[in-house]
Design a protein around this motif. Structure first.
Motif, short mmCIF file in Angstrom:
data_model
loop_
_atom_site.label_atom_id
_atom_site.label_comp_id
_atom_site.label_asym_id
_atom_site.label_seq_id
_atom_site.Cartn_x
_atom_site.Cartn_y
_atom_site.Cartn_z
N GLN A 73 -4.82 1.18 -5.16
CA GLN A 73 -4.55 2.63 -5.37
C GLN A 73 -5.89 3.30 -6.06
N LEU A 74 -6.64 2.60 -6.72
CA LEU A 74 -7.98 3.15 -7.05
C LEU A 74 -8.96 3.41 -6.19
N LEU A 75 -9.10 2.86 -4.93
CA LEU A 75 -10.07 2.92 -4.11
C LEU A 75 -10.38 4.28 -3.60
N ASN A 81 -11.80 10.90 -1.29
CA ASN A 81 -10.46 10.93 -0.75
C ASN A 81 -9.78 9.58 -1.18
N ASP A 82 -8.76 9.44 -1.75
CA ASP A 82 -8.34 8.16 -2.10
C ASP A 82 -7.60 7.55 -0.71
#
Length: 101
Positions: A73-75, A81-82
């Protein structure tokens, strides 16, 4: 008498709840495996230790899965943009630390 104290301590740990922290889970699992490998347990105690080991392994797997999901989720991609990416891509943000031209 010292053996009885150790056995009672091990029984209490086996009856206790599974730890919430991964490091604690691994430590308890190592202790459980040590007790099983010692060969000093009765069949009933061996079964209890085995059951505890299974619970600990399952808890450890759950904690690792949750951590992996948080990492995914953090990338972010290069535009900020996630993105969801496999865990093996986790090293990618460090490569982006290089100055851009």
């Amino acid at each position: 008498m010292a053996k009885a104290d150790k056995a009672s301590k091990a029984d209490k740990a086996a009856e206790g709840e599974v730890p919430g922290q991964y490091g604690d889970v691994v430590s308890r699992l190592e202790e459980t495996v040590g007790r099983l490998e010692s060969g000093n347990l009765s069949l009933e105690d061996s079964l209890k230790a085995f059951e505890e080991g299974i619970r600990l392994v399952r808890r450890g797997e759950k904690l690792l899965t949750e951590a992996e999901q948080r990492i995914e989720q953090l990338l972010q991609d290069e535009d900020g943009n996630d993105v969801v990416a496999p865990l093996s891509v986790a090293a990618r943000p460090a490569a982006q630390a290089a100055p851009r031209a």
